[in-house]
Design a protein around this motif. Structure first.
Motif, short mmCIF file in Angstrom:
data_model
loop_
_atom_site.label_atom_id
_atom_site.label_comp_id
_atom_site.label_asym_id
_atom_site.label_seq_id
_atom_site.Cartn_x
_atom_site.Cartn_y
_atom_site.Cartn_z
N UNK A 146 48.25 47.10 28.21
CA UNK A 146 48.21 45.82 27.52
C UNK A 146 47.50 44.73 28.29
N UNK A 147 47.24 44.95 29.57
CA UNK A 147 46.44 43.99 30.34
C UNK A 147 45.01 43.96 29.79
N UNK A 148 44.37 42.81 29.93
CA UNK A 148 42.95 42.69 29.56
C UNK A 148 42.18 42.24 30.79
N UNK A 149 41.26 43.08 31.25
CA UNK A 149 40.44 42.74 32.41
C UNK A 149 39.24 41.92 31.94
N UNK A 150 39.10 40.73 32.50
CA UNK A 150 38.02 39.84 32.07
C UNK A 150 36.98 39.61 33.16
N UNK A 151 37.26 40.06 34.40
CA UNK A 151 36.28 39.90 35.48
C UNK A 151 36.61 40.86 36.62
N UNK A 152 35.56 41.31 37.31
CA UNK A 152 35.69 42.05 38.56
C UNK A 152 34.96 41.24 39.62
N UNK A 153 35.71 40.73 40.58
CA UNK A 153 35.16 39.75 41.53
C UNK A 153 34.55 38.61 40.73
N UNK A 154 33.24 38.36 40.89
CA UNK A 154 32.61 37.25 40.17
C UNK A 154 31.86 37.71 38.93
N UNK A 155 31.99 39.00 38.57
CA UNK A 155 31.27 39.54 37.41
C UNK A 155 32.15 39.51 36.17
N UNK A 156 31.69 38.82 35.14
CA UNK A 156 32.44 38.75 33.90
C UNK A 156 32.43 40.11 33.21
N UNK A 157 33.57 40.53 32.68
CA UNK A 157 33.70 41.80 31.97
C UNK A 157 33.90 41.49 30.48
N UNK A 158 32.97 41.97 29.66
CA UNK A 158 33.03 41.70 28.22
C UNK A 158 33.27 42.96 27.39
N UNK A 159 33.32 44.12 28.04
CA UNK A 159 33.48 45.36 27.29
C UNK A 159 34.10 46.42 28.19
N UNK A 160 34.47 47.55 27.56
CA UNK A 160 35.01 48.67 28.33
C UNK A 160 33.97 49.23 29.29
N UNK A 161 32.75 49.42 28.80
CA UNK A 161 31.69 49.92 29.66
C UNK A 161 31.42 48.98 30.83
N UNK A 162 31.57 47.69 30.58
CA UNK A 162 31.33 46.71 31.64
C UNK A 162 32.25 46.93 32.83
N UNK A 163 33.50 47.33 32.55
CA UNK A 163 34.45 47.58 33.64
C UNK A 163 34.06 48.84 34.41
N UNK A 164 33.64 49.88 33.68
CA UNK A 164 33.24 51.12 34.34
C UNK A 164 32.00 50.90 35.20
N UNK A 165 31.04 50.14 34.68
CA UNK A 165 29.82 49.85 35.43
C UNK A 165 30.17 49.07 36.70
N UNK A 211 40.39 42.00 40.38
CA UNK A 211 40.30 41.96 38.92
C UNK A 211 40.97 40.70 38.40
N UNK A 212 40.29 40.01 37.50
CA UNK A 212 40.92 38.91 36.76
C UNK A 212 41.52 39.52 35.50
N UNK A 213 42.82 39.33 35.33
CA UNK A 213 43.56 40.02 34.27
C UNK A 213 44.32 39.01 33.44
N UNK A 214 44.19 39.14 32.12
CA UNK A 214 45.01 38.35 31.19
C UNK A 214 46.19 39.21 30.79
N UNK A 215 47.39 38.76 31.13
CA UNK A 215 48.63 39.48 30.82
C UNK A 215 49.50 38.54 29.99
N UNK A 216 49.67 38.91 28.72
CA UNK A 216 50.31 38.00 27.76
C UNK A 216 49.48 36.72 27.71
N UNK A 217 50.07 35.58 28.05
CA UNK A 217 49.30 34.33 28.02
C UNK A 217 48.96 33.83 29.42
N UNK A 218 49.15 34.69 30.40
CA UNK A 218 48.94 34.30 31.78
C UNK A 218 47.71 35.00 32.36
N UNK A 219 46.94 34.28 33.17
CA UNK A 219 45.80 34.87 33.87
C UNK A 219 46.16 35.05 35.33
#
Length: 412
Positions: free
Chosen positions: A329-348, A361-369
């Motif tokens: 249920x976590x949503x990963x939105x960044x790896x270090x300073x790289x914005x993650x916009x897709x599933x492939x983006x995280x793998x890359x 990893x910057x993670x959105x969990x419920x309403x918290x970052x």
């Protein structure tokens, strides 16, 4: 009335050419900005300072080559060609069952006859034939492959070690933008062709869907040296005649060279090749999660807090992700300073690092970052279990036609 809008088709091409019609495939579901890369692999240093150019072998099983060059009358391109051409081969791969086949290129790694090429050059082939610079022809067997990196190693059968010239390996980590490079291969089946250019950019990454799964092209070298169908698996070399990349793809509107080509960095390619030669399963950095792409439609349908990122569907047991505390249920939105916009983006993003690196990893969990530190592991064991350590669905953040229609209907 206004003129109708012009439709421009953008094609990403893997640079293998078919034996008769030129092989140009349009690939759907690519990350925006995906490009066609052609790989160049070389093993031989070029030193111009006397009338001899000495090229030490890549491995202990190799042999030196001595090329006579008049340094006063010889251009850089001529000197590098003389040094590197003997180390680049033309590959014809055919599936005897279907009758289909193609032509690509490869690089001689050692005098044992091991040759590095792109996986897509030999994919599905039942027979592989290799032509060397001296006009000799050999059958080759597949040693192994890493589909997710688009790399493979084949081995010549019955080749005399004294007739093989391994390429000298350079250091792709030391490349700079603007550096002179040469691409060598078999464009459109024209063997032993060279083109020159510069390093246009570094660290270009993308993912492409294929019949074998998702191929991750991380930290690619961009060059304006002409790369065309047939150059796949060939060498990209520097001004010392050292292999710095394997040409693999181009970005083009026509399917032919447009001055935007890409090569897999040699440091990464050789690491994978050596693992294959050693009989090991090629290992890559991984996080250990299964993810899907978050876009505006899925965010609305599932009441998610963000409209883009990589949604964690599951966390692998005993994985780096589990150890770091990632949750379903976590949503990963960044790896270090790289914005993650897709599933492939995280793998890359994971593939752009090395096994053992720690990323944030910057993670959105419920309403918290929150921020979560993850030490990247090796996916060798999970590969052996026929699982992908970090897998995802969705090669971009864009909506499908059906998702766009439903999303717009929901706004009405």
């Amino acid at each position: 009335p206004s003129a109708p809008a012009e439709t421009i088709t953008h094609t990403v091409v893997k640079t293998k050419t078919k034996k008769l019609p030129v092989f140009v495939s349009s690939l759907a579901g690519l990350v925006v900005g995906a490009v066609l890369v052609i790989a160049l692999v070389m093993t031989g240093a070029l030193r111009i300072g006397s009338t001899n150019v000495d090229a030490p072998a890549l491995s202990d099983s190799g042999s030196n080559q001595t090329i006579q060059i008049d340094t006063e009358d010889t251009t850089l391109a001529e000197a590098v060609s003389a040094k590197a051409l003997p180390s680049v081969v033309s590959i014809t791969a055919v599936n005897e069952g279907s009758g289909e086949g193609g032509i690509g290129s490869g690089v001689i790694l050692d005098t044992d006859g091991n040759i590095l090429t792109n996986y897509h050059v030999i994919e599905g082939a039942t027979t592989i034939n290799v032509s060397t610079n001296d006009g000799a022809s050999y059958e080759a067997e597949l040693v192994g492959q890493d589909e997710s990196s688009d790399l493979a190693v084949i081995r010549l059968q019955g080749a005399d070690a004294s007739s093989l010239t391994p390429i000298e390996i350079g250091d792709s980590d030391s490349l700079t933008v603007g550096e002179w490079v040469m691409a060598i291969g078999s464009p459109f089946g024209n063997e032993q062709s060279v083109s020159t250019g510069i390093v246009s950019a570094l660290y270009r990454s993308t993912a492409m869907q294929s019949t074998s799964g998702t191929t991750i092209y991380a930290n690619m070298i961009q060059t304006d040296a002409a790369i065309n169908p047939g150059n796949s698996g060939g060498a990209l070399v520097n001004d010392n005649g050292e292999l710095i990349g394997i040409n693999s793809m181009i970005e083009s509107y026509s399917g032919s060279s447009s001055g935007v080509g890409f090569a897999i960095p040699v440091n990464y390619a050789i690491n994978i090749a050596q693992q294959i030669i050693d009989g090991e399963t090629p290992a890559h950095p991984y996080i250990g999660v299964t993810v899907t792409t978050v876009n505006a439609y899925s965010a609305r349908q599932n009441n998610l807090a963000v409209s883009e990122g990589a949604y964690v569907n599951s966390v692998n047991a005993d994985s780096p992700a589990e150890e770091a505390g990632l949750r379903e249920g976590d949503i990963v939105t960044a790896v270090d300073d790289t914005q993650i916009t897709s599933a492939d983006g995280l793998i890359i993003a994971a593939r752009e690092h090395s096994i053992g690196d720690t990323v944030t990893l910057t993670v959105v969990r419920d309403d918290e970052t929150i921020e979560v530190d993850v030490t990247l592991g090796s996916d060798a064991e999970v590969q052996a279990e026929s699982q992908d350590g970090t897998t995802g669905e969705g090669s971009g953040n864009s909506l499908s036609e059906d998702e766009l229609r439903q999303y717009l209907e929901g706004l009405m």
